[in-house]
Design a protein around this motif. Structure first.
Motif, short mmCIF file in Angstrom:
data_model
loop_
_atom_site.label_atom_id
_atom_site.label_comp_id
_atom_site.label_asym_id
_atom_site.label_seq_id
_atom_site.Cartn_x
_atom_site.Cartn_y
_atom_site.Cartn_z
N LEU A 153 6.45 6.92 -13.82
CA LEU A 153 5.79 5.62 -13.80
C LEU A 153 5.26 5.15 -15.14
CD1 LEU A 153 3.80 5.91 -10.47
CD2 LEU A 153 6.00 4.84 -10.87
N GLY A 154 5.17 6.01 -16.12
CA GLY A 154 4.61 5.62 -17.41
C GLY A 154 3.72 6.71 -17.94
N ASN A 155 2.51 6.35 -18.36
CA ASN A 155 1.60 7.33 -18.91
C ASN A 155 0.34 7.38 -18.04
OD1 ASN A 155 0.29 9.13 -20.52
ND2 ASN A 155 -0.27 7.64 -22.09
N PRO A 156 0.06 8.44 -17.31
CA PRO A 156 0.91 9.63 -17.21
C PRO A 156 2.17 9.35 -16.40
CG PRO A 156 -0.92 9.84 -15.69
CD PRO A 156 -1.13 8.55 -16.45
N ASP A 157 3.08 10.30 -16.44
CA ASP A 157 4.38 10.13 -15.78
C ASP A 157 4.31 10.28 -14.27
OD1 ASP A 157 5.76 9.61 -18.10
OD2 ASP A 157 6.21 11.72 -18.47
N TYR A 158 3.17 10.70 -13.74
CA TYR A 158 3.06 11.00 -12.32
C TYR A 158 1.90 10.22 -11.70
CZ TYR A 158 5.93 14.87 -13.85
OH TYR A 158 6.94 15.61 -14.41
N ALA A 159 2.00 9.98 -10.41
CA ALA A 159 0.93 9.32 -9.66
C ALA A 159 0.93 9.90 -8.24
CB ALA A 159 1.16 7.81 -9.61
N LEU A 160 -0.18 9.71 -7.55
CA LEU A 160 -0.30 10.10 -6.14
C LEU A 160 -0.41 8.84 -5.30
CD1 LEU A 160 -2.91 12.98 -6.24
CD2 LEU A 160 -0.46 13.18 -5.85
N GLN A 161 0.33 8.80 -4.20
CA GLN A 161 0.29 7.62 -3.33
C GLN A 161 -0.01 8.04 -1.90
OE1 GLN A 161 3.91 5.16 -2.31
NE2 GLN A 161 2.82 3.77 -3.71
N PHE A 162 -1.05 7.38 -1.33
CA PHE A 162 -1.44 7.58 0.05
C PHE A 162 -0.99 6.35 0.82
CE2 PHE A 162 -4.52 9.54 -2.74
CZ PHE A 162 -4.65 10.82 -2.24
N GLU A 163 -0.29 6.55 1.92
CA GLU A 163 0.16 5.42 2.72
C GLU A 163 -0.29 5.63 4.16
OE1 GLU A 163 4.19 2.91 3.79
OE2 GLU A 163 4.35 4.75 2.63
N GLY A 164 -1.12 4.70 4.64
CA GLY A 164 -1.57 4.75 6.03
C GLY A 164 -0.72 3.82 6.88
N ARG A 165 -0.31 4.29 8.03
CA ARG A 165 0.46 3.48 8.98
C ARG A 165 -0.30 3.51 10.31
NH1 ARG A 165 3.86 6.96 6.34
NH2 ARG A 165 3.91 8.38 8.09
N ASP A 166 -1.04 2.45 10.57
CA ASP A 166 -1.92 2.41 11.75
C ASP A 166 -2.87 3.61 11.75
OD1 ASP A 166 -0.83 0.04 12.77
OD2 ASP A 166 0.84 1.14 13.65
N PHE A 167 -3.45 3.87 10.60
CA PHE A 167 -4.39 4.97 10.44
C PHE A 167 -5.59 4.71 11.35
CE2 PHE A 167 -7.75 7.41 8.39
CZ PHE A 167 -7.11 8.56 7.97
N GLY A 168 -5.81 5.59 12.31
CA GLY A 168 -6.84 5.38 13.31
C GLY A 168 -8.17 6.03 13.00
N GLY A 169 -8.34 6.54 11.79
CA GLY A 169 -9.59 7.21 11.45
C GLY A 169 -10.44 6.40 10.50
N GLU A 170 -11.55 6.99 10.09
CA GLU A 170 -12.50 6.33 9.20
C GLU A 170 -12.39 6.78 7.75
OE1 GLU A 170 -14.62 3.82 9.89
OE2 GLU A 170 -13.52 3.77 11.78
N TYR A 171 -11.78 7.96 7.50
CA TYR A 171 -11.72 8.42 6.12
C TYR A 171 -10.47 9.26 5.87
CZ TYR A 171 -12.82 13.21 7.35
OH TYR A 171 -12.75 14.48 7.88
N LEU A 172 -10.07 9.26 4.62
CA LEU A 172 -8.99 10.10 4.10
C LEU A 172 -9.52 10.66 2.80
CD1 LEU A 172 -6.04 11.09 3.88
CD2 LEU A 172 -5.46 8.86 2.94
N SER A 173 -9.46 11.96 2.64
CA SER A 173 -10.03 12.59 1.46
C SER A 173 -9.05 13.62 0.91
CB SER A 173 -11.35 13.28 1.84
OG SER A 173 -11.82 14.08 0.78
#
Length: 186
Positions: free
Chosen positions: A55-75
């Motif tokens: 992706l550039g600098n830095p070359d890496y990234a993390l992606q979180f994708e929720g699909r009808d996420f039924g909770g209150e938090y993601l950690s």
């Protein structure tokens, strides 16, 4: 290293290839790469976590994708390296700098956890205004002079990156760097 710092760190998942590079419907407590653990309260695990490459600098990234996420938090918990713990004490300020994007507005928190024997000091900070769109630069500082820690050595430390009510959202962590700064003595 940035001026005024005596230590800095970027997670392995943002500085090199990890395997597996994608998790679909991860269970609570699932590991991702050598230092990350995923926590959530979504009953049907309607989410994915992936490492993006090139992706550039830095070359890496993390992606979180929720699909009808039924909770209150993601950690995601990130174990901090032992080098941080050397001489760590109330005369330090720890700082987290991040670059984020989100398809819908979301509040992100950073929680620093410091273990000393049976005790764990927890310090929670909101990473600025809600993230909405591309190019959100956020930071949080943890002044250890005000932390509930004793003068003895810190045994273990980790950082939780917490996404509040992710719903149907795609959140990308383009960069995350933690640094340690000596603070003025008082």
């Amino acid at each position: 290293m940035n001026p005024g710092t005596d230590w800095q760190w970027r997670p392995v998942s943002l500085s090199g290839t990890i395997q597996p590079a994608i998790l679909e419907k991860p269970q609570v407590g699932c590991g991702f790469g050598p230092e990350l653990t995923l926590w959530h309260d979504c009953p049907d695990c309607a989410l994915s976590l992936r490492q993006l490459v090139g992706l550039g600098n830095p070359d890496y990234a993390l992606q979180f994708e929720g699909r009808d996420f039924g909770g209150e938090y993601l950690s995601v918990s990130m174990n901090l390296p032992d080098e941080l713990l050397a001489d760590l004490g109330p005369f330090h300020v720890l700082r987290v700098d991040g670059a984020f994007s989100a398809t819908a507005s979301i509040i992100v928190y950073a929680r620093l956890n410091l273990v000393q024997g049976p005790n764990t000091a927890k310090i929670l900070r909101q990473l600025g205004e809600p993230i909405d769109g591309q190019g959100a630069l956020r930071l949080a500082e943890f002044d250890l002079a005000y932390a509930d820690i004793s003068p003895r050595a810190v045994d273990r430390a980790w950082l939780d990156l917490i996404l509040q009510s992710p719903g149907q959202n795609t959140v990308t962590v383009h960069d995350l760097v933690m640094s340690r700064h000596p603070r003025a003595q008082f």
